[in-house]
Design a protein around this motif. Structure first.
Motif, PDB file in Angstrom:
ATOM      1  N   THR A 119       1.321 -24.161   1.150  1.00 15.35           N
ATOM      2  CA  THR A 119       1.832 -24.655  -0.738  1.00 15.35           C
ATOM      3  C   THR A 119       3.449 -24.675  -0.412  1.00 15.35           C
ATOM      4  O   THR A 119       3.418 -26.089  -1.715  1.00 15.35           O
ATOM      5  N   ASP A 120       4.444 -24.625   0.306  1.00 20.09           N
ATOM      6  CA  ASP A 120       5.655 -25.260   0.125  1.00 20.09           C
ATOM      7  C   ASP A 120       5.916 -26.395   0.835  1.00 20.09           C
ATOM      8  O   ASP A 120       6.677 -27.445   0.900  1.00 20.09           O
ATOM      9  N   ASP A 121       4.578 -26.977   1.353  1.00 20.36           N
ATOM     10  CA  ASP A 121       5.004 -28.102   2.216  1.00 20.36           C
ATOM     11  C   ASP A 121       4.908 -29.697   1.721  1.00 20.36           C
ATOM     12  O   ASP A 121       4.339 -29.475   0.889  1.00 20.36           O
ATOM     13  N   LYS A 122       6.133 -30.081   2.367  1.00 17.20           N
ATOM     14  CA  LYS A 122       6.931 -31.219   1.488  1.00 17.20           C
ATOM     15  C   LYS A 122       5.843 -32.763   1.898  1.00 17.20           C
ATOM     16  O   LYS A 122       5.920 -33.653   1.842  1.00 17.20           O
ATOM     17  N   LEU A 123       4.893 -32.905   2.729  1.00 14.68           N
ATOM     18  CA  LEU A 123       4.320 -33.950   4.036  1.00 14.68           C
ATOM     19  C   LEU A 123       3.019 -34.120   2.840  1.00 14.68           C
ATOM     20  O   LEU A 123       2.997 -35.586   2.592  1.00 14.68           O
ATOM     21  N   LEU A 124       2.193 -32.799   2.331  1.00 15.93           N
ATOM     22  CA  LEU A 124       1.443 -33.502   1.240  1.00 15.93           C
ATOM     23  C   LEU A 124       1.438 -34.019   0.479  1.00 15.93           C
ATOM     24  O   LEU A 124       0.478 -35.677   0.194  1.00 15.93           O
ATOM     25  N   PRO A 125       2.768 -34.159  -0.254  1.00 17.97           N
ATOM     26  CA  PRO A 125       2.781 -35.088  -1.905  1.00 17.97           C
ATOM     27  C   PRO A 125       2.758 -36.574  -0.910  1.00 17.97           C
ATOM     28  O   PRO A 125       2.515 -37.375  -1.895  1.00 17.97           O
ATOM     29  N   LYS A 126       3.790 -36.396  -0.077  1.00 16.22           N
ATOM     30  CA  LYS A 126       3.533 -37.652   0.809  1.00 16.22           C
ATOM     31  C   LYS A 126       2.375 -38.931   0.709  1.00 16.22           C
ATOM     32  O   LYS A 126       2.259 -39.889   0.680  1.00 16.22           O
ATOM     33  N   ALA A 127       1.659 -38.032   1.655  1.00 15.29           N
ATOM     34  CA  ALA A 127       0.017 -38.356   2.211  1.00 15.29           C
ATOM     35  C   ALA A 127      -0.316 -38.759   0.800  1.00 15.29           C
ATOM     36  O   ALA A 127      -1.430 -39.282   0.810  1.00 15.29           O
ATOM     37  N   GLN A 128      -0.871 -37.829   0.043  1.00 16.52           N
ATOM     38  CA  GLN A 128      -1.218 -38.326  -1.348  1.00 16.52           C
ATOM     39  C   GLN A 128      -0.433 -39.452  -1.715  1.00 16.52           C
ATOM     40  O   GLN A 128      -1.783 -40.446  -1.999  1.00 16.52           O
ATOM     41  N   SER A 129       0.446 -39.657  -2.218  1.00 15.48           N
ATOM     42  CA  SER A 129       1.319 -41.013  -2.773  1.00 15.48           C
ATOM     43  C   SER A 129       1.108 -42.153  -1.443  1.00 15.48           C
ATOM     44  O   SER A 129       0.310 -43.172  -2.387  1.00 15.48           O
ATOM     45  N   VAL A 130       0.933 -42.250  -0.408  1.00 15.90           N
ATOM     46  CA  VAL A 130       0.184 -43.266   0.271  1.00 15.90           C
ATOM     47  C   VAL A 130      -1.193 -43.587   0.567  1.00 15.90           C
ATOM     48  O   VAL A 130      -1.367 -44.949   0.368  1.00 15.90           O
ATOM     49  N   LEU A 131      -1.890 -42.903   0.103  1.00  9.44           N
ATOM     50  CA  LEU A 131      -3.559 -43.190  -0.320  1.00  9.44           C
ATOM     51  C   LEU A 131      -3.359 -43.447  -1.048  1.00  9.44           C
ATOM     52  O   LEU A 131      -4.055 -44.169  -1.655  1.00  9.44           O
ATOM     53  N   GLN A 132      -2.487 -42.928  -2.645  1.00 10.43           N
ATOM     54  CA  GLN A 132      -3.317 -43.339  -3.605  1.00 10.43           C
ATOM     55  C   GLN A 132      -2.911 -45.335  -4.253  1.00 10.43           C
ATOM     56  O   GLN A 132      -3.299 -46.164  -4.464  1.00 10.43           O
ATOM     57  N   GLU A 133      -1.002 -45.305  -3.094  1.00 13.51           N
ATOM     58  CA  GLU A 133      -1.077 -46.742  -3.113  1.00 13.51           C
ATOM     59  C   GLU A 133      -1.361 -47.235  -2.222  1.00 13.51           C
ATOM     60  O   GLU A 133      -2.187 -48.651  -2.756  1.00 13.51           O
ATOM     61  N   ILE A 134      -2.225 -47.328  -1.242  1.00 14.24           N
ATOM     62  CA  ILE A 134      -3.588 -48.391  -0.466  1.00 14.24           C
ATOM     63  C   ILE A 134      -4.420 -48.481  -1.121  1.00 14.24           C
ATOM     64  O   ILE A 134      -4.669 -48.967  -1.710  1.00 14.24           O
ATOM     65  N   GLU A 135      -4.797 -46.994  -1.995  1.00 16.32           N
ATOM     66  CA  GLU A 135      -6.397 -47.873  -2.589  1.00 16.32           C
ATOM     67  C   GLU A 135      -5.953 -48.809  -3.331  1.00 16.32           C
ATOM     68  O   GLU A 135      -6.457 -48.934  -4.930  1.00 16.32           O
ATOM     69  N   GLN A 136      -5.151 -48.474  -4.724  1.00 13.45           N
ATOM     70  CA  GLN A 136      -4.423 -48.883  -5.847  1.00 13.45           C
ATOM     71  C   GLN A 136      -4.316 -50.489  -5.274  1.00 13.45           C
ATOM     72  O   GLN A 136      -4.667 -51.197  -6.090  1.00 13.45           O
ATOM     73  N   SER A 137      -4.100 -50.665  -4.138  1.00 14.05           N
ATOM     74  CA  SER A 137      -3.945 -52.186  -3.827  1.00 14.05           C
ATOM     75  C   SER A 137      -5.053 -52.702  -2.662  1.00 14.05           C
ATOM     76  O   SER A 137      -5.120 -53.574  -2.719  1.00 14.05           O
ATOM     77  N   ASN A 138      -6.171 -52.052  -3.000  1.00 13.71           N
ATOM     78  CA  ASN A 138      -7.447 -52.420  -2.749  1.00 13.71           C
ATOM     79  C   ASN A 138      -7.224 -52.573  -1.556  1.00 13.71           C
ATOM     80  O   ASN A 138      -8.245 -53.534  -0.739  1.00 13.71           O
TER      81      ASN A 138
ATOM     82  N   ASN B 241      -7.467 -50.061   0.610  1.00 20.29           N
ATOM     83  CA  ASN B 241      -8.035 -48.930   1.794  1.00 20.29           C
ATOM     84  C   ASN B 241      -9.455 -49.183   2.613  1.00 20.29           C
ATOM     85  O   ASN B 241     -10.063 -49.769   1.517  1.00 20.29           O
ATOM     86  N   ARG B 242      -9.237 -48.828   4.008  1.00 26.57           N
ATOM     87  CA  ARG B 242     -11.045 -48.357   4.293  1.00 26.57           C
ATOM     88  C   ARG B 242     -11.916 -47.680   4.546  1.00 26.57           C
ATOM     89  O   ARG B 242     -12.983 -48.033   4.915  1.00 26.57           O
ATOM     90  N   TYR B 243     -11.431 -46.424   4.087  1.00 30.23           N
ATOM     91  CA  TYR B 243     -12.249 -45.848   4.008  1.00 30.23           C
ATOM     92  C   TYR B 243     -13.172 -45.651   1.508  1.00 30.23           C
ATOM     93  O   TYR B 243     -12.177 -46.315   1.795  1.00 30.23           O
ATOM     94  N   THR B 244     -14.096 -44.991   1.625  1.00 32.28           N
ATOM     95  CA  THR B 244     -15.022 -44.869   0.763  1.00 32.28           C
ATOM     96  C   THR B 244     -13.946 -43.407   0.031  1.00 32.28           C
ATOM     97  O   THR B 244     -13.329 -42.849   1.267  1.00 32.28           O
ATOM     98  N   LEU B 245     -14.041 -43.936  -1.190  1.00 33.83           N
ATOM     99  CA  LEU B 245     -13.630 -42.496  -1.675  1.00 33.83           C
ATOM    100  C   LEU B 245     -14.365 -41.041  -1.615  1.00 33.83           C
ATOM    101  O   LEU B 245     -12.923 -40.322  -1.671  1.00 33.83           O
ATOM    102  N   ILE B 246     -15.383 -41.324  -1.229  1.00 32.25           N
ATOM    103  CA  ILE B 246     -16.271 -40.460  -1.055  1.00 32.25           C
ATOM    104  C   ILE B 246     -15.525 -39.581   0.570  1.00 32.25           C
ATOM    105  O   ILE B 246     -15.304 -38.311   0.388  1.00 32.25           O
ATOM    106  N   HIS B 247     -14.440 -39.949   0.887  1.00 32.68           N
ATOM    107  CA  HIS B 247     -14.507 -39.865   2.457  1.00 32.68           C
ATOM    108  C   HIS B 247     -13.043 -39.220   2.460  1.00 32.68           C
ATOM    109  O   HIS B 247     -11.465 -39.584   3.010  1.00 32.68           O
TER     110      HIS B 247
END
Length: 215
Positions: free
Chosen positions: A138-157, A159-165
């Motif tokens: 629960t106190d992991d500091k990398l998880l929010p960073k990973a979520q942020s990176v995915l959000q960034e590449i999705e907003q830039s369109n 991402n090569r993965y589908t959102l279901i994945h």
């Protein structure tokens, strides 16, 4: 007795599920009194193969207990209804209309004992990778960073993965940033990179114990 004829079996959709479950069982020192089976038909595996083979599986002569672990995917209600319908066709008349929060276990006269767990937690849409993400400390500091990176590449369109994945992309991104990058999920549980004492892991282990009559 061959592995496939074991009286106590747990059906899963794929090999990743099997590795994660065995790793959790090892952490909790559960006795190996059941096999974890991945149904395969014509060289393929997955939810449709599992569901299509379920009525025949329940008729196996030596079968005493059968557990079923499948992803809820996008529609928890539809997944439960698909399982419920097949179980009712096989003689299980008292299957509830909705998935119980702590998983379902049922004994019926002259039928194998059955249990169902919908990944991640019987309550939300999702998959194995959502379950594993719940094992991140629960106190992991990398998880929010990973979520942020995915959000960034999705907003830039880009991402090569589908959102279901997305859950798959998230957990494997997070695992890529550990001391030993790219560990498989089951191995990360064994190495204690993931927390096997999380609430969802405890609930899953308790369901297994109830289903297979384990101490």
């Amino acid at each position: 007795m061959s592995k496939k004829s074991k009286p106590h079996q747990l059906l899963v959709e794929g090999k990743n599920d099997r590795h994660v479950i065995w790793s959790l069982c090892n952490q909790y020192q559960l006795p190996e009194e059941f096999s974890v089976e991945v149904p395969v038909a014509e060289g393929t595996e997955g939810i449709e193969v599992l569901l299509d083979g379920l009525p025949l599986k329940l008729k196996e002569k030596n079968l005493k207990i059968l557990g079923i672990v499948v992803d809820a995917d996008r529609d928890l209600v539809a997944r439960w209804q698909g399982l419920r319908d097949r179980l009712r066709e096989s003689g299980y008349q008292d299957v509830p209309n909705a998935s119980p929060n702590q998983g379902w276990v049922y004994s019926a006269p002259e039928l194998p004992k059955v249990g169902v767990w919908l990944m991640p937690n019987n309550q939300l849409p999702g998959m194995l990778e959502d379950f594993v993400a719940c094992l991140i400390p629960t106190d992991d500091k990398l998880l929010p960073k990973a979520q942020s990176v995915l959000q960034e590449i999705e907003q830039s369109n880009i991402n090569r993965y589908t959102l279901i994945h997305r859950p798959k992309a998230l957990i494997h991104t997070w695992l890529a940033w550990q001391e030993k990058p790219g560990m498989p999920m089951g191995q990360a549980i064994t190495a204690k990179v993931l927390n096997s004492n999380s609430q969802v892991a405890i609930a899953f282990i308790e369901w297994l114990k109830l289903l297979f009559n384990l101490p």
